[in-house]
Write an enzyme that holds these catalytic residues in place. Sequence first.
Site, PDB file in Angstrom:
ATOM      1  N   ASN A 150     -10.271  10.722  11.380  1.00 16.02           N
ATOM      2  CA  ASN A 150      -9.623   9.814  12.317  1.00 16.02           C
ATOM      3  C   ASN A 150      -8.591  10.486  13.214  1.00 16.02           C
ATOM      4  O   ASN A 150      -8.167   9.895  14.208  1.00 16.02           O
ATOM      5  CB  ASN A 150      -8.952   8.668  11.553  1.00 16.02           C
ATOM      6  CG  ASN A 150      -7.980   9.167  10.495  1.00 16.02           C
ATOM      7  OD1 ASN A 150      -8.358   9.942   9.614  1.00 16.02           O
ATOM      8  ND2 ASN A 150      -6.745   8.725  10.560  1.00 16.02           N
ATOM      9  N   SER A 210     -15.016  -1.025   9.519  1.00 21.44           N
ATOM     10  CA  SER A 210     -13.943  -1.952   9.904  1.00 21.44           C
ATOM     11  C   SER A 210     -14.234  -2.552  11.268  1.00 21.44           C
ATOM     12  O   SER A 210     -14.749  -1.868  12.161  1.00 21.44           O
ATOM     13  CB  SER A 210     -12.604  -1.203   9.933  1.00 21.44           C
ATOM     14  OG  SER A 210     -11.553  -2.065  10.297  1.00 21.44           O
ATOM     15  N   CYS A 265      -1.714   4.708  10.711  1.00 16.01           N
ATOM     16  CA  CYS A 265      -1.225   4.342   9.382  1.00 16.01           C
ATOM     17  C   CYS A 265      -0.102   5.254   8.905  1.00 16.01           C
ATOM     18  O   CYS A 265       0.636   4.916   7.983  1.00 16.01           O
ATOM     19  CB  CYS A 265      -2.381   4.359   8.385  1.00 16.01           C
ATOM     20  SG  CYS A 265      -3.642   3.125   8.742  1.00 16.01           S
TER      21      CYS A 265
END
Length: 378
Positions: free
Chosen positions: A151, A201, A324
């Site tokens: 990511n 997701s 995150c």
Amino acid sequence: MEEIYLDNSATTRVSGAAAKKALEIMMEAYGNPSSLHSKGLQAQHELDAARKIIAQAMGAQPEEICFTSGGTEGNNTAVFGAAHALKRRGNRIVTTAIEHSSVMEAMQQLEKEGFEVVYLTPDSSGRVSAKDIKDAVTKDTILVSIMAVNNEIGSIQPLETVYRAIAAAGAPALFHVDAVQAFMKMPLLPKKFGIDLMTVSGHKINAPKGCGALYIRKGARILPLHFGGLQEKKIRPGTEPSPAVCAMGAAVEEHKDIKGQTEYIRGLNTYCREKLAEIDGVVINSDENCLPYIINFSLPGLRSETVLHFLAERNIFVSSGSACAKGHKSHVLTALGLPADLTDSAIRISFSSENTKNDIDILINSLKIGISTLARKR
């Protein structure tokens, strides 16, 4: 001031079709899918339709899809569910040093419970080697969890080698893939790669936040983390978030042309790399074999947060790494062996099909202004 949004790996804008579907479910098919009256059956029908769409996108069967609240819950369910289900058959778990925090922190917790976790170190491009995977998987390995696409830098892992490594070792391991950054951006069929569990997701593909799915291969057994209902075969009990889930189905439909989308994004990626090369001192951390949706680069001498806020003031939105992590030092770039001046100055841009070359031009011009005006860190 025109908005330039280049943080699509953190989240995407909900598409018109997905928003329309969510509103339809909230206003018309609003029943509880578990209710036996006609309103509940209407809601169940819509949920079944979304499940079928998402399953087809994975080359899976609808009954192999378990709806979740998103990537973090999906990864936790897969990792803990597999480890606890198989703990009598072994104690070894294999993963990488660059997984998303929802896998990394789950692994750290499993270590506290007594499991042995092996963290494979990637090369400088962010890719773990097939040999390291093969050497790490032993006969007492019960879980291998490797992300499809990183990511932060977009590196693509050699998933095709994992199933063979498990078979060669005679291990009882389940194979889990975090496909949050890969889903609907590259062809990834679980059955083709021998994947038992795969996390996706919705909000990464223009669906609302709060919905996701976990592929669980028929016959694969994991233990639930939550209790209190019969929904989702008791793996994820509780009333399903039908508006978000059905909106995710609509978003998946919009992303069906993976090849065409990827070609467009690859063009943006190439153009952006060419423009970044015009800026003295820029170091691109994502190599050309990475997924084209992500480019990670560094501006040595400038802190990431300083550049990020400078751009945000100009309505240009990028990231300094994983959303995150909330600005914490990147464990991914550290694992790649990058020096502090590159990790501290790293910027991630991530594309969607809504982006244009004009967006890149505005970004590059703003970066040039920023470099010439921002105070250098001391």
